[in-house]
Design a protein around this motif. Structure first.
Motif, PDB file in Angstrom:
ATOM      1  N   ARG A 118       0.833  -1.204   0.000  1.00 51.43           N
ATOM      2  CA  ARG A 118       0.000   0.000   0.000  1.00 51.43           C
ATOM      3  C   ARG A 118       0.861   1.245   0.000  1.00 51.43           C
ATOM      4  O   ARG A 118       0.609   2.192  -0.727  1.00 51.43           O
ATOM      5  CB  ARG A 118      -0.867   0.023   1.265  1.00 51.43           C
ATOM      6  CG  ARG A 118      -2.300  -0.346   1.070  1.00 51.43           C
ATOM      7  CD  ARG A 118      -3.068  -0.117   2.357  1.00 51.43           C
ATOM      8  NE  ARG A 118      -3.541   1.255   2.445  1.00 51.43           N
ATOM      9  CZ  ARG A 118      -4.738   1.657   2.027  1.00 51.43           C
ATOM     10  NH1 ARG A 118      -5.565   0.799   1.514  1.00 51.43           N
ATOM     11  NH2 ARG A 118      -5.109   2.916   2.125  1.00 51.43           N
TER      12      ARG A 118
ATOM     13  N   ILE B 111      -2.469   1.752  -6.366  1.00 57.71           N
ATOM     14  CA  ILE B 111      -3.321   0.746  -5.716  1.00 57.71           C
ATOM     15  C   ILE B 111      -4.776   1.168  -5.642  1.00 57.71           C
ATOM     16  O   ILE B 111      -5.646   0.342  -5.431  1.00 57.71           O
ATOM     17  CB  ILE B 111      -2.861   0.415  -4.283  1.00 57.71           C
ATOM     18  CG1 ILE B 111      -2.867   1.673  -3.435  1.00 57.71           C
ATOM     19  CG2 ILE B 111      -1.534  -0.267  -4.253  1.00 57.71           C
ATOM     20  CD1 ILE B 111      -2.998   1.342  -1.980  1.00 57.71           C
ATOM     21  N   SER B 112      -5.062   2.468  -5.783  1.00 61.31           N
ATOM     22  CA  SER B 112      -6.460   2.880  -5.631  1.00 61.31           C
ATOM     23  C   SER B 112      -7.022   3.375  -6.949  1.00 61.31           C
ATOM     24  O   SER B 112      -8.047   4.029  -6.972  1.00 61.31           O
ATOM     25  CB  SER B 112      -6.588   3.948  -4.551  1.00 61.31           C
ATOM     26  OG  SER B 112      -5.810   5.071  -4.884  1.00 61.31           O
ATOM     27  N   ASN B 113      -6.364   3.068  -8.045  1.00 62.30           N
ATOM     28  CA  ASN B 113      -6.895   3.423  -9.358  1.00 62.30           C
ATOM     29  C   ASN B 113      -7.336   2.140 -10.049  1.00 62.30           C
ATOM     30  O   ASN B 113      -6.539   1.215 -10.206  1.00 62.30           O
ATOM     31  CB  ASN B 113      -5.795   4.115 -10.169  1.00 62.30           C
ATOM     32  CG  ASN B 113      -6.328   4.635 -11.485  1.00 62.30           C
ATOM     33  OD1 ASN B 113      -6.987   3.915 -12.235  1.00 62.30           O
ATOM     34  ND2 ASN B 113      -6.056   5.894 -11.757  1.00 62.30           N
ATOM     35  N   PRO B 114      -8.615   2.065 -10.429  1.00 64.36           N
ATOM     36  CA  PRO B 114      -9.125   0.789 -10.950  1.00 64.36           C
ATOM     37  C   PRO B 114      -8.375   0.282 -12.184  1.00 64.36           C
ATOM     38  O   PRO B 114      -8.416  -0.906 -12.474  1.00 64.36           O
ATOM     39  CB  PRO B 114     -10.586   1.099 -11.275  1.00 64.36           C
ATOM     40  CG  PRO B 114     -10.719   2.571 -11.242  1.00 64.36           C
ATOM     41  CD  PRO B 114      -9.638   3.103 -10.369  1.00 64.36           C
TER      42      PRO B 114
ATOM     43  N   ILE C  61      -5.065  -4.887   1.134  1.00 59.94           N
ATOM     44  CA  ILE C  61      -4.836  -3.680   0.347  1.00 59.94           C
ATOM     45  C   ILE C  61      -6.134  -2.934   0.089  1.00 59.94           C
ATOM     46  O   ILE C  61      -6.174  -1.711   0.109  1.00 59.94           O
ATOM     47  CB  ILE C  61      -4.099  -4.047  -0.967  1.00 59.94           C
ATOM     48  CG1 ILE C  61      -2.640  -4.368  -0.621  1.00 59.94           C
ATOM     49  CG2 ILE C  61      -4.174  -2.916  -1.977  1.00 59.94           C
ATOM     50  CD1 ILE C  61      -1.800  -4.831  -1.770  1.00 59.94           C
ATOM     51  N   SER C  62      -7.210  -3.637  -0.104  1.00 61.69           N
ATOM     52  CA  SER C  62      -8.478  -2.941  -0.353  1.00 61.69           C
ATOM     53  C   SER C  62      -9.303  -2.801   0.923  1.00 61.69           C
ATOM     54  O   SER C  62     -10.445  -2.366   0.860  1.00 61.69           O
ATOM     55  CB  SER C  62      -9.292  -3.688  -1.404  1.00 61.69           C
ATOM     56  OG  SER C  62      -9.851  -4.863  -0.838  1.00 61.69           O
ATOM     57  N   GLY C  63      -8.745  -3.161   2.050  1.00 61.19           N
ATOM     58  CA  GLY C  63      -9.497  -3.060   3.298  1.00 61.19           C
ATOM     59  C   GLY C  63     -10.710  -3.982   3.298  1.00 61.19           C
ATOM     60  O   GLY C  63     -11.719  -3.686   3.930  1.00 61.19           O
TER      61      GLY C  63
ATOM     62  N   PRO D  62      -0.066   7.945 -11.101  1.00 59.21           N
ATOM     63  CA  PRO D  62      -1.337   7.887 -10.373  1.00 59.21           C
ATOM     64  C   PRO D  62      -1.147   7.161  -9.042  1.00 59.21           C
ATOM     65  O   PRO D  62      -0.057   6.671  -8.760  1.00 59.21           O
ATOM     66  CB  PRO D  62      -2.223   7.066 -11.305  1.00 59.21           C
ATOM     67  CG  PRO D  62      -1.258   6.174 -12.018  1.00 59.21           C
ATOM     68  CD  PRO D  62       0.041   6.920 -12.131  1.00 59.21           C
ATOM     69  N   SER D  63      -2.200   7.109  -8.252  1.00 56.72           N
ATOM     70  CA  SER D  63      -2.153   6.286  -7.045  1.00 56.72           C
ATOM     71  C   SER D  63      -2.457   4.854  -7.476  1.00 56.72           C
ATOM     72  O   SER D  63      -3.608   4.474  -7.639  1.00 56.72           O
ATOM     73  CB  SER D  63      -3.182   6.780  -6.039  1.00 56.72           C
ATOM     74  OG  SER D  63      -3.153   5.950  -4.906  1.00 56.72           O
TER      75      SER D  63
ATOM     76  N   ALA E 210       1.020   3.766  -3.254  1.00 57.05           N
ATOM     77  CA  ALA E 210       0.053   4.845  -3.040  1.00 57.05           C
ATOM     78  C   ALA E 210       0.487   6.069  -3.849  1.00 57.05           C
ATOM     79  O   ALA E 210       1.577   6.102  -4.422  1.00 57.05           O
ATOM     80  CB  ALA E 210      -0.034   5.176  -1.560  1.00 57.05           C
TER      81      ALA E 210
ATOM     82  N   ASN F 138     -12.440  -2.960  -3.620  1.00 65.35           N
ATOM     83  CA  ASN F 138     -12.468  -1.725  -4.407  1.00 65.35           C
ATOM     84  C   ASN F 138     -11.055  -1.324  -4.794  1.00 65.35           C
ATOM     85  O   ASN F 138     -10.112  -1.920  -4.329  1.00 65.35           O
ATOM     86  CB  ASN F 138     -13.146  -0.630  -3.588  1.00 65.35           C
ATOM     87  CG  ASN F 138     -14.661  -0.781  -3.664  1.00 65.35           C
ATOM     88  OD1 ASN F 138     -15.182  -1.384  -4.580  1.00 65.35           O
ATOM     89  ND2 ASN F 138     -15.335  -0.239  -2.678  1.00 65.35           N
ATOM     90  N   PRO F 139     -10.827  -0.337  -5.622  1.00 60.91           N
ATOM     91  CA  PRO F 139     -11.796   0.540  -6.295  1.00 60.91           C
ATOM     92  C   PRO F 139     -12.604  -0.168  -7.393  1.00 60.91           C
ATOM     93  O   PRO F 139     -12.038  -0.926  -8.168  1.00 60.91           O
ATOM     94  CB  PRO F 139     -10.919   1.636  -6.909  1.00 60.91           C
ATOM     95  CG  PRO F 139      -9.572   1.012  -7.015  1.00 60.91           C
ATOM     96  CD  PRO F 139      -9.459   0.076  -5.872  1.00 60.91           C
TER      97      PRO F 139
ATOM     98  N   ASP G 257       1.481   9.034  -3.032  1.00 59.96           N
ATOM     99  CA  ASP G 257       2.732   9.661  -2.615  1.00 59.96           C
ATOM    100  C   ASP G 257       3.725   8.582  -2.165  1.00 59.96           C
ATOM    101  O   ASP G 257       4.558   8.798  -1.308  1.00 59.96           O
ATOM    102  CB  ASP G 257       2.483  10.670  -1.497  1.00 59.96           C
ATOM    103  CG  ASP G 257       1.589  10.093  -0.410  1.00 59.96           C
ATOM    104  OD1 ASP G 257       1.266   8.879  -0.484  1.00 59.96           O
ATOM    105  OD2 ASP G 257       1.217  10.837   0.509  1.00 59.96           O
TER     106      ASP G 257
END
Lengths: 430, 313
Positions: free
Chosen positions: B144, B168-171, B252-254, B165-166, B148, B258-259, B150
């Motif tokens: 993560r 892990i949180s970009n689909p 990683i996705s909690g 981009p981020s 991420a 997602n996303p 940053d």
């Protein structure tokens, strides 16, 4: 000596028990008024809770063993124990699950103890109502809380912008937010998180329009048009660069540390009044609390004082009377009140509130004042949500808000889609 | 071995031994030694498996008794469950990309290590390390941080003026970060490849180079064909592992997948159904479909193996 465990201790405890078993010494489980309690929460809540069980044990000579887990682990564990006929006597219960547990006879009605073991004179009426299912009392509220927007006051100071007050509106998000973005502080901090997937915020917005998330019959209380409007509001804010970008917002997976307020990506975030204390421990800047935005100036009634959690008694408990005595002790004993503070929300008995008020630190004091002085923000308590509400929130609303945010769906498409899917989930669950 | 010898000791002289007694004398001690495993298998594996098979034909929410539902769960899965389809797509994508890439990477490293370099045991241990750590919660959390917005990767990219981009949180990229994580755990197939490479007789390479075969040709004509049994073994093991993969996506996705369900592994969906929404019947049905799917995949591999796996005989 009472027996308590968290997961780590459980491992050690199991090996110890096995060692005892091997030696032929069993622990003495079966004594009079031995009870078990289970709750979700963190270490701080556990310390406070066990402080009170110790007091109760001393005063009555009974023995209460405890166990606590994180929210996500709690419900599978409780359901498993209940299914096995081995539920703890005293169960911390949530507004979302109380109907389900009550209707399946997993928790016991408490009406027979009221006036006897349970002294509820002066108990906040709306909090008492919140614990009722079909007119019977199934849970005693341990405190009131309400939704609230947390404010990073230092960030607003740096941006040179007056922080919003409880009179702010959705239009203000756009106006103030643009000024905030122009100030460009802290490497592109935004004024607010993308809260389009925050169920309580949608609920609050609907209530201000005179609608509701779910009807008393457990049906959806609004239509595709409202849902499209909701997604459009956030779509416009997103386009204007006023709220946190989709991929940064998606880093928020639930735990406090992953939220935009803590990671410093936003200065405003919707949350709950009792969580100010938890967030303040993680954010170095001073936090404050205001209401959710109004749909227009002067519009109110979106908030309500929600029972933050209940204690219920298991139907399978052989010690219901003693458990009821413990509940009474928990909500009314002055020494217990001092230990508990407002960590579970604002106490529901006036005498307890008076005992607690002078002992509070600043963050707790802010929370207490906010909940006590909601003014025209306050509306009536909605009916308990249907059993499938959790699924609609987690697997539909949050995912759909991301689909709109990342551009995989338009708001016009997402509105009807939400209503169709939510209706299907509700139908399947009933 | 000893057990066998004792059991087959001459008994011809002893008349009228009952069949059961003979079986006991022959195999009894063996079964006795197997007893702990039997208890585990019947009590902890087979029993729960049978009850989950039963539960897969019911609606069961843990609080009330299971209600018989016939094949409802299976029908819903294949006709009316977009999340089932989504999770199946995610898992298939993960399996199809992570397994070959991981095996190729493992083989490459194994061949590098097989050049008789000094300090081989040390490198071997170092490269194996991620496999020990890979499925752990700590590594998933580390992942993560690295991917991420940053995170480390973007800090590195920013040296070249690239704004990443981020991940892990970009689909569009999130599933790929999980595939990279899987490839990074190439240790155990690598060790097996390394052992396989050592089995290949050196004189074949010598003969080939005398005939003027290039290294590349030697790889395709000698190394790979002789290594196919090991590739086959690794492919099966890794495919099953990939189907079962759960922890990284969960952490990683909690637990959300997602996303936009882009990391909703099949196992994660199964977990959500069981422990998020308390549909134990449906979750059991999902589990059995996964078992069937893995069985089909494995059977398919075995059936096709005779066309591409060359056993040394």
């Amino acid at each position: 000596m009472t027996f308590r465990m968290d997961r780590r201790q459980f491992l050690m405890g199991t090996s110890a028990l096995m060692a005892l078993g091997a030696a032929g010494i069993g622990p003495a489980w079966a004594q009079a008024a031995n009870m078990r309690i289970i709750f979700w929460g963190g270490q701080s809540r556990a310390d406070r809770t066990y402080g009170v069980t110790d007091l109760f044990d001393e005063a009555t000579g009974s023995r209460i063993d405890g166990e606590f887990l994180a929210w996500n682990d709690y419900w599978p564990k409780l359901a498993t124990q209940t299914a096995g006929g081995n539920a703890p006597d005293i169960i911390q219960m949530d507004y979302r699950f109380i109907v389900e547990y009550a209707k399946r006879n997993a928790i016991a009605p408490l009406d027979e103890f009221v006036g006897g073991a349970l002294q509820l004179d002066g108990f906040d009426e709306d909090q008492l109502e919140g614990g009722k299912v079909d007119g019977q009392l199934f849970g005693i509220s341990l405190g009131a809380n309400t939704v609230a927007t947390l404010v990073n006051t230092v960030a607003f100071e740096e941006a040179g912008i007056e922080p919003p007050t409880s009179d702010w509106t959705y239009d203000d998000i756009m106006e103030k937010g643009q000024a905030f973005a122009e100030a460009n502080i802290r490497n592109g901090m935004k004024m607010m998180t993308d809260s389009s997937g925050t169920e309580p915020m949608l609920d609050n917005w609907l209530r201000q329009k005179g609608l509701q998330l779910y009807t008393a019959e457990g049906q959806l209380g609004f239509g595709a048009e409202e849902m499209t409007e909701w997604f459009t509001i956030w779509h416009n804010l997103r386009e204007a660069g006023v709220i946190v970008s989709p991929d940064n917002q998606a880093l928020d997976t639930g735990p406090l540390e992953t939220t935009g307020l803590v990671t410093g990506r936003a200065a405003l975030m919707p949350s709950n009044s009792n969580q100010l204390v938890g967030y303040q421990a993680l954010v170095p800047d001073k936090l404050d609390m205001i209401g959710y935005p109004r749909i227009s100036a002067g519009s109110g009634g979106g908030h309500y004082r929600k029972p933050s959690m209940f204690f219920s008694i298991a139907q399978s408990s052989p010690n219901k009377e003693a458990a009821a005595q413990f509940l009474n002790f928990f909500i009314s004993d002055p020494e217990a009140a001092k230990i508990l503070g407002v960590e579970r929300g604002i106490p529901c008995l006036p005498e307890t509130r008076e005992v607690v008020a002078p002992t509070l630190d600043e963050a707790n004091q802010i929370a207490l004042n906010f909940v006590a002085n909601l003014g025209d923000l306050l509306g009536p308590l909605p009916p308990p949500p249907p059993a499938a509400a959790g699924e609609i929130d987690i697997s539909l609303l949050r995912t759909l808000s991301q689909e709109v945010a990342f551009g995989a769906r338009t708001p016009e498409d997402a509105g009807p889609y939400f209503v169709n899917e939510a209706t299907a989930i509700l139908a399947r669950a009933s | 071995m000893t057990v066998q010898n004792v059991a087959t000791a001459p008994q011809a002289g002893v008349p009228k031994t009952s069949v059961w007694r003979r079986i006991w004398q022959q195999d009894g001690p063996g079964y006795l030694f197997l007893l702990p495993w039997f208890i585990g298998f019947f009590g902890l594996t087979l029993g729960p498996m049978i009850s989950s098979l039963y539960l897969s034909f019911t609606h069961f929410d843990l609080l009330t008794a299971p209600r018989w539902a016939g094949v409802d769960n299976y029908v819903r899965m294949f006709t009316n469950d977009p999340k089932f389809a989504a999770s199946m797509r995610v898992t298939m994508f993960f399996v199809i990309f992570s397994v070959p890439l991981k095996l190729a990477f493992a083989l490459g490293v194994a061949m590098l290590l097989n050049r008789g370099m000094k300090g081989l045991p040390l490198y071997r241990a170092l490269f194996y390390l991620p496999s020990l750590l890979g499925a752990s919660v700590a590594i998933a959390i580390l992942w993560r941080q690295i991917f991420a917005g940053d995170g480390l990767v973007n800090k590195f990219l920013s040296i070249f003026g690239i704004v990443g981009p981020s991940w892990i949180s970009n689909p569009n990229y999130s599933l790929w970060t999980l595939i990279v994580l899987a490839i990074w755990q190439f240790g155990s197939p690598m060790i097996i490849f390394l052992a396989g490479l050592r089995q290949i007789p050196q004189d074949m390479y010598e003969a080939a180079s005398l005939d003027g075969a290039s290294k590349w040709r030697q790889f395709w004509k000698i190394t790979l064909p002789l290594l196919t049994p090991v590739v086959f073994f690794n492919a099966i093991i890794q495919t099953i592992e990939a189907f079962k993969s759960f922890t990284p996506a969960f952490i990683i996705s909690g637990g959300t997948g997602n996303p936009i369900n882009s990391t909703l592994f099949y196992t994660l969906y199964l977990y959500q159904e069981a422990f998020g929404f308390f549909r134990m019947g449906y979750a059991s049905a999902l589990a059995w479909v996964l078992l069937a799917l893995v069985a089909v995949f494995t059977a398919f591999s075995f059936l096709t193996s005779k066309y591409w796996v060359h056993y040394d005989d």
